[in-house]
Design an enzyme around this catalytic site. Structure first.
Site, short mmCIF file in Angstrom:
data_model
loop_
_atom_site.label_atom_id
_atom_site.label_comp_id
_atom_site.label_asym_id
_atom_site.label_seq_id
_atom_site.Cartn_x
_atom_site.Cartn_y
_atom_site.Cartn_z
CG ASN A 57 -8.75 3.60 -7.45
OD1 ASN A 57 -8.27 4.70 -7.77
ND2 ASN A 57 -8.82 3.94 -6.03
CG MET A 89 -5.15 -1.98 2.85
SD MET A 89 -4.07 -0.52 2.81
CE MET A 89 -4.16 0.20 4.55
CG ASN A 115 1.07 1.18 -4.44
OD1 ASN A 115 -0.09 1.04 -4.12
ND2 ASN A 115 1.63 2.52 -3.58
CG HIS A 169 1.05 7.38 -2.05
ND1 HIS A 169 0.47 7.08 -0.68
CD2 HIS A 169 1.83 8.34 -1.80
CE1 HIS A 169 0.90 7.69 0.30
NE2 HIS A 169 1.62 8.57 -0.31
CG ASP A 227 2.46 4.43 -0.14
OD1 ASP A 227 1.90 3.53 -0.97
OD2 ASP A 227 1.90 4.57 1.04
CD GLU A 287 -6.24 7.43 -4.97
OE1 GLU A 287 -5.41 7.15 -4.35
OE2 GLU A 287 -7.62 7.17 -4.65
C1 GRF Z 1 -7.20 4.85 -2.59
O1 GRF Z 1 -6.95 6.13 -2.01
C2 GRF Z 1 -5.74 4.27 -2.51
O2 GRF Z 1 -4.73 5.44 -3.27
C3 GRF Z 1 -5.27 3.82 -1.14
O3 GRF Z 1 -6.36 3.45 -1.00
C4 GRF Z 1 -7.38 3.66 -1.43
C5 GRF Z 1 -8.29 2.42 -2.30
O4 GRF Z 1 -9.50 3.12 -2.53
N1 GRF Z 1 -4.06 3.12 -1.32
P1 GRF Z 1 -10.39 2.13 -3.43
O5 GRF Z 1 -10.53 0.66 -2.46
O6 GRF Z 1 -9.94 1.82 -4.79
O7 GRF Z 1 -11.73 2.82 -3.56
#
Ligand code: GRF
Length: 208
Positions: A14, A95, A112, A114, A155, A184
């Site tokens: 992301n 996290m 955030n 989710h 979340d 996402e």
């Molecule tokens: C994503 O699915 C996000 O929604 C969740 O953790 C994942 C992170 O993916 N909270 P990345 O590290 O961005 O590839």
């Protein structure tokens, strides 16, 4: 320029979506001021380095070992972001649950992502839990949402964008995960674009 920080704990796909959008001109007047990781092994660190973005590894373990409360970690990290003139904070697979010691420093400026719909499957492994619920015939769809983070609730918060994802009976968990991650990447950029447009909109009656 709007200076944003992206916080990561893992793979960083992301983060990569945001980098690509900034570099591709799809998030105009946005500067990736800083990437923060709380895990040393996070691939997100390498992505930031590769694109010349300042990156800081900022783990909570030293605080825990020293018997210092989470509030102090949160306040110090907020101070760090402020020192980089960051105005928006994006939790992209970050996290760690914020206390008010962090959130009061960036009111309505923390977002955030989710991988589920509002009010569903909060916490980790949301996609796998939704998949299992589908197999038990409890749900037919899951989704993705991007929301503001007003408080410590996990979340949860005012939804910026969300989209439903139908689960197909023949697809594997891995296939569902892939579809959700692709969504996402699009929704996170869309949410940022939307929030920044709203923020830059001249107030009604102003001469700008
Ligand atoms: C994503 O699915 C996000 O929604 C969740 O953790 C994942 C992170 O993916 N909270 P990345 O590290 O961005 O590839």
């Amino acid at each position: 320029m709007t200076r944003i920080a992206v916080l990561v704990s893992g793979f960083g796909s992301n983060l990569q979506a945001i980098i690509d959008a900034v570099e591709g001109g799809r998030l105009p007047d946005v500067e990736l001021a800083l990437v923060v990781s709380n895990r040393r092994e996070a691939c997100g660190i390498r992505r930031a380095v590769r694109h010349g973005i300042p990156v800081i590894y900022f783990p909570m373990a030293p605080y825990t070992r020293a018997g210092r409360p989470r509030d102090e970690y949160d306040a110090d990290l907020a101070g760090l972001l402020e020192s980089f003139d960051v105005t928006w904070v994006v939790m992209a697979g970050w996290m760690h649950v914020w206390s008010d010691a962090f959130l009061t420093r960036f009111p309505s400026r923390v977002i955030n992502l989710h991988p589920a719909l509002p009010g569903e499957f909060a916490g980790t492994d949301a996609i796998a839990r939704a998949y299992r619920a589908f197999q038990r015939d409890e749900i037919e769809r899951t989704g993705v949402m991007v929301h503001l983070v007003p408080d410590e609730a996990v979340d949860a918060g005012p939804v910026v964008v969300k989209e439903v994802v139908r689960i197909h009976p023949e697809e594997s968990l891995e296939e569902l995960k892939e579809r959700i991650h692709t969504l996402e990447h699009r929704l996170l950029v869309q949410a940022l674009h939307q929030l920044l447009c709203e923020e830059r909109q001249p107030a009604p009656g102003s001469s700008r």
